[in-house]
Scaffold this motif. Structure first.
Motif, PDB file in Angstrom:
ATOM      1  N   THR A  66       0.824  -1.198   0.000  1.00  0.00           N
ATOM      2  CA  THR A  66       0.000   0.000   0.000  1.00  0.00           C
ATOM      3  C   THR A  66       0.864   1.256   0.000  1.00  0.00           C
ATOM      4  O   THR A  66       2.090   1.180   0.066  1.00  0.00           O
ATOM      5  N   GLU A  67       0.224   2.412  -0.035  1.00  0.00           N
ATOM      6  CA  GLU A  67       0.930   3.685  -0.114  1.00  0.00           C
ATOM      7  C   GLU A  67       1.383   4.155   1.265  1.00  0.00           C
ATOM      8  O   GLU A  67       0.676   3.961   2.261  1.00  0.00           O
ATOM      9  N   ILE A  69       1.917   7.465   3.192  1.00  0.00           N
ATOM     10  CA  ILE A  69       1.635   8.903   3.165  1.00  0.00           C
ATOM     11  C   ILE A  69       2.353   9.527   4.352  1.00  0.00           C
ATOM     12  O   ILE A  69       2.098   9.169   5.500  1.00  0.00           O
ATOM     13  N   ARG A 117      -5.592  13.111   2.776  1.00  0.00           N
ATOM     14  CA  ARG A 117      -5.291  12.098   1.757  1.00  0.00           C
ATOM     15  C   ARG A 117      -5.401  10.697   2.328  1.00  0.00           C
ATOM     16  O   ARG A 117      -5.936   9.787   1.692  1.00  0.00           O
ATOM     17  N   ALA A 118      -4.869  10.520   3.539  1.00  0.00           N
ATOM     18  CA  ALA A 118      -4.929   9.202   4.180  1.00  0.00           C
ATOM     19  C   ALA A 118      -6.366   8.807   4.477  1.00  0.00           C
ATOM     20  O   ALA A 118      -6.750   7.645   4.303  1.00  0.00           O
ATOM     21  N   GLN A 120      -9.063   9.881   2.913  1.00  0.00           N
ATOM     22  CA  GLN A 120      -9.866   9.777   1.696  1.00  0.00           C
ATOM     23  C   GLN A 120      -9.420   8.644   0.783  1.00  0.00           C
ATOM     24  O   GLN A 120     -10.046   8.393  -0.245  1.00  0.00           O
ATOM     25  N   SER A 121      -8.357   7.954   1.142  1.00  0.00           N
ATOM     26  CA  SER A 121      -7.855   6.878   0.301  1.00  0.00           C
ATOM     27  C   SER A 121      -8.897   5.775   0.158  1.00  0.00           C
ATOM     28  O   SER A 121      -9.632   5.456   1.086  1.00  0.00           O
ATOM     29  N   THR A 122      -8.933   5.186  -1.035  1.00  0.00           N
ATOM     30  CA  THR A 122      -9.907   4.122  -1.291  1.00  0.00           C
ATOM     31  C   THR A 122      -9.466   2.775  -0.745  1.00  0.00           C
ATOM     32  O   THR A 122     -10.183   1.781  -0.871  1.00  0.00           O
ATOM     33  N   ARG A 123      -8.273   2.720  -0.155  1.00  0.00           N
ATOM     34  CA  ARG A 123      -7.800   1.492   0.487  1.00  0.00           C
ATOM     35  C   ARG A 123      -6.969   1.872   1.704  1.00  0.00           C
ATOM     36  O   ARG A 123      -6.500   3.013   1.809  1.00  0.00           O
ATOM     37  N   VAL A 125      -4.037   2.723   4.013  1.00  0.00           N
ATOM     38  CA  VAL A 125      -2.674   3.169   3.753  1.00  0.00           C
ATOM     39  C   VAL A 125      -1.905   3.216   5.069  1.00  0.00           C
ATOM     40  O   VAL A 125      -2.473   3.026   6.146  1.00  0.00           O
ATOM     41  N   PRO A 166      -6.359   4.176   8.521  1.00  0.00           N
ATOM     42  CA  PRO A 166      -4.958   3.954   8.147  1.00  0.00           C
ATOM     43  C   PRO A 166      -4.170   3.325   9.294  1.00  0.00           C
ATOM     44  O   PRO A 166      -4.562   3.440  10.466  1.00  0.00           O
TER      45      PRO A 166
END
Length: 318
Positions: A66-67, A69, A117-118, A120-123, A125, A166
């Motif tokens: 995963t990303e 952030i 961003r964290a 609103q992420s669709t998965r 993170v 997250p």
């Protein structure tokens, strides 16, 4: 089973996952990461600079696929730069083109900052709040509230809840004391520099082609430096950079000339370099050392007995 659930299925799975990302951990670290994920609590990591706090967050993100952030903290960082800002240039252009028609406070004009961003992420993170001790206590209090409920308020849009919770890692170099409230809501982990056996494994993983003898001499030298009163002790990253440097120069043992010419890779302050330069001969003296194979066999690091869990560690004779 998805990748997130598989990673946090057991302590061994966490250890395996991190080792596959070339981040060598012991049982204590693996257990804390596992519990943080299963309990849904932020992981607060303290320790001196360069022991792998930020790298641990990156390794978790890579293991989860995963990303990462990152919210880098610094003096003067305020809420707006952690959550969102309005794109004023786009808003102004919209007004010039359409007059007062249309809503300029919609998501179309929103610039998401790390926290939003964290959320609103669709998965799921990994959210890294890096060096929180560099920020003011007011920001710490705000983050504490936001990460407790995993939601933030935007006056023009209302309350925004995280689509996916997250995995939160908070790091601190202990520049200031963190609040009890923050520590109470996190799982706590203190990282120190690795012992000789673990640092040898790290070098062997990160620097392919490094011979065992040179690796041990590097570790012995670096660990001697860390016991001295230097302005900045060599970090793990700097040990790796130095090992790569020596490999590029074709060194197979440490000698006074090579060490003297490359100290600036390992040390970053002139007074430290001068102090060590005066003691090079003593520091590279060979013989029985804290990094020797004999001593490292006497007491295996915690978690090394579990190296059979993953074949990567099986290559190393701790």
């Amino acid at each position: 089973m998805d990748r997130y659930a598989a990673f946090f299925k057991s302590v061994d799975n966490v250890m395996n996952g991190l080792i596959r990302q070339k981040y060598i951990v012991d049982r204590r670290i693996s257990t804390t990461v596992f519990l943080s994920g299963r309990l849904g609590k932020p992981l607060l990591i303290e320790g001196p600079a360069g022991v792998g706090k930020t790298s641990l967050a990156g390794a978790v993100a890579s293991a989860l696929g995963t990303e990462l952030i990152r919210l880098q903290c610094y003096p003067g960082l305020d809420e707006s730069k952690t959550i969102y800002e309005w794109n004023y240039h786009k808003q102004l252009l919209h007004i010039q083109m359409h007059g007062s028609e249309g809503d300029i406070f919609s998501t179309e004009f929103l610039l998401e900052r790390p926290l939003l961003r964290a959320f609103q992420s669709t998965r799921p993170v990994v959210l890294l709040v890096d060096e929180i001790d560099k920020s003011e206590e007011e920001l710490e209090s705000f983050l504490l509230e936001a990460l407790s409920e995993f939601q933030v308020s935007i006056p023009e849009l209302g309350r925004v809840r995280a689509k996916h919770k997250p995995y939160v890692v908070i790091t601190s170099n202990s520049a200031r004391e963190l609040s009890d409230a923050l520590k109470r809501r996190c799982l706590y982990l203190y990282l120190i520099y690795p012992d000789a056996a673990r640092e040898e494994a790290i070098l062997q993983l990160k620097v392919p082609g490094l011979c065992n003898n040179l690796a041990r001499e590097i570790i012995n030298f670096v660990q001697k430096l860390r016991s001295k009163k230097l302005k900045k002790a060599p970090s793990i990253t700097e040990s790796i950079d130095w090992a790569r440097t020596l490999l590029l120069l074709g060194a197979d043992v440490l000698d006074v000339k090579t060490v003297r010419e490359t100290l600036n890779v390992l040390l970053k302050y002139e007074e430290d370099i001068r102090q060590v330069d005066r003691e090079i001969t003593t520091l590279i003296a060979r013989g029985k050392t804290t990094g020797s194979r004999e001593e490292s066999k006497k007491e295996k690091p915690v978690g090394v007995q579990d190296r059979a869990v993953d074949p990567v560690l099986a290559r190393f004779d701790f």
